[in-house]
Design a protein around this motif. Structure first.
Motif, PDB file in Angstrom:
ATOM      1  N   GLY A  23       0.763  -1.073  -0.086  1.00  0.00           N
ATOM      2  CA  GLY A  23       0.063  -0.059  -0.120  1.00  0.00           C
ATOM      3  C   GLY A  23       0.768   1.288   0.168  1.00  0.00           C
ATOM      4  O   GLY A  23       2.061   1.147  -0.121  1.00  0.00           O
ATOM      5  N   PRO A  24       0.248   2.113   0.319  1.00  0.00           N
ATOM      6  CA  PRO A  24       0.952   3.645   0.310  1.00  0.00           C
ATOM      7  C   PRO A  24       1.963   3.810   1.351  1.00  0.00           C
ATOM      8  O   PRO A  24       1.840   3.284   2.222  1.00  0.00           O
ATOM      9  N   SER A 108      -5.878  10.991   2.372  1.00  0.00           N
ATOM     10  CA  SER A 108      -6.764   9.927   3.142  1.00  0.00           C
ATOM     11  C   SER A 108      -6.719  10.349   4.663  1.00  0.00           C
ATOM     12  O   SER A 108      -7.677   9.999   5.166  1.00  0.00           O
ATOM     13  N   TYR A 132      -1.073  10.317   4.017  1.00  0.00           N
ATOM     14  CA  TYR A 132      -1.229   9.458   3.218  1.00  0.00           C
ATOM     15  C   TYR A 132      -2.196   9.780   1.947  1.00  0.00           C
ATOM     16  O   TYR A 132      -2.914  10.706   2.061  1.00  0.00           O
ATOM     17  N   ARG A 133      -1.842   9.350   0.537  1.00  0.00           N
ATOM     18  CA  ARG A 133      -2.230   9.823  -0.343  1.00  0.00           C
ATOM     19  C   ARG A 133      -3.785   9.480  -0.490  1.00  0.00           C
ATOM     20  O   ARG A 133      -4.417   8.716   0.371  1.00  0.00           O
ATOM     21  N   ASP A 135      -5.899   7.869  -2.639  1.00  0.00           N
ATOM     22  CA  ASP A 135      -6.503   6.756  -2.954  1.00  0.00           C
ATOM     23  C   ASP A 135      -5.077   5.582  -2.400  1.00  0.00           C
ATOM     24  O   ASP A 135      -3.799   5.760  -2.760  1.00  0.00           O
ATOM     25  N   THR A 136      -5.434   4.885  -1.373  1.00  0.00           N
ATOM     26  CA  THR A 136      -4.611   4.231  -0.628  1.00  0.00           C
ATOM     27  C   THR A 136      -4.382   2.705  -1.446  1.00  0.00           C
ATOM     28  O   THR A 136      -3.695   1.761  -0.735  1.00  0.00           O
ATOM     29  N   PRO A 140      -3.023   3.951  -7.565  1.00  0.00           N
ATOM     30  CA  PRO A 140      -3.902   5.020  -7.674  1.00  0.00           C
ATOM     31  C   PRO A 140      -3.924   5.878  -8.858  1.00  0.00           C
ATOM     32  O   PRO A 140      -2.960   5.752  -9.502  1.00  0.00           O
ATOM     33  N   ASP A 145      -2.680  10.149  -6.163  1.00  0.00           N
ATOM     34  CA  ASP A 145      -1.533   9.564  -5.958  1.00  0.00           C
ATOM     35  C   ASP A 145      -0.483  10.400  -4.846  1.00  0.00           C
ATOM     36  O   ASP A 145      -1.102  11.283  -4.275  1.00  0.00           O
ATOM     37  N   ASP A 146       0.753   9.713  -4.693  1.00  0.00           N
ATOM     38  CA  ASP A 146       1.537  10.462  -3.866  1.00  0.00           C
ATOM     39  C   ASP A 146       1.878  11.744  -4.203  1.00  0.00           C
ATOM     40  O   ASP A 146       1.809  12.962  -3.548  1.00  0.00           O
TER      41      ASP A 146
END
Length: 172
Positions: A23-24, A108, A132-133, A135-136, A140, A145-146
């Motif tokens: 994940g992120p 998020s 955190y971005r 969309d985890t 994403p 995204d990041d």
């Protein structure tokens, strides 16, 4: 089975097995600004958890209920933040996102800290966010995204610090 056969088999398995993405990863933004105003004056603006709109140019309004504020952005979107700590001695405020940011910010979750310190007859304000971005998931879409999360938080913090500087130095 000899070592070459074993090694070849291991390499074949590794090459044909799909990689499992994770994940992120946590992201961070650290911003600071120098303000030509007494730290106590700057802190009086920062510590008023319900008055973010008085100095942050992106914020239309913020309403406090208990230890939580609802922030409405001028660009649209709304999110809630919970106050974790306000320290008059250290002139620091710690808070976090409560729930989801929706379309307001491409994150998020986050926690943030803003601190005021004396510097060269004025103040230095640091504002940091850990997040955190939006969309985890493992892949994403663009905008969630990041890169979007870092860009969004950087912009929000920088704009806020510029607004705080302007208000503090103007005497209001």
């Amino acid at each position: 089975m000899n070592i070459r056969t074993l090694l070849a088999t291991a390499l074949l398995i590794a090459a044909t097995t799909p990689a499992f993405a994770h994940g992120p990863t946590p992201q961070k933004v650290d911003e600071k600004i120098e303000i030509k105003a007494e730290p106590a004056k700057v802190w009086s603006l920062v510590k008023d958890f319900g008055a973010l709109q008085s100095w942050h140019p992106d914020v239309a309004k913020s309403v406090v209920e208990g230890q939580e504020r609802t922030v409405t952005l001028k660009s649209g979107g709304e999110f809630k933040e919970g106050l974790d700590a306000a320290d008059d001695q250290q002139m620091g405020l710690d808070y976090r996102l409560s729930g989801e940011a929706g379309d307001a910010l491409p994150v998020s979750s986050y926690s943030a800290a803003i601190k005021v310190a004396p510097k060269d007859g004025g103040s230095e304000v640091t504002w940091e966010g850990r997040f955190y971005r939006a969309d985890t998931g493992n892949e994403p879409p663009e905008g969630k995204d990041d890169a979007a999360a870092v860009e969004g938080m950087t912009s929000f913090l920088k704009n806020g610090l510029e607004g705080l500087k302007k208000k503090s130095e103007a005497g209001g």
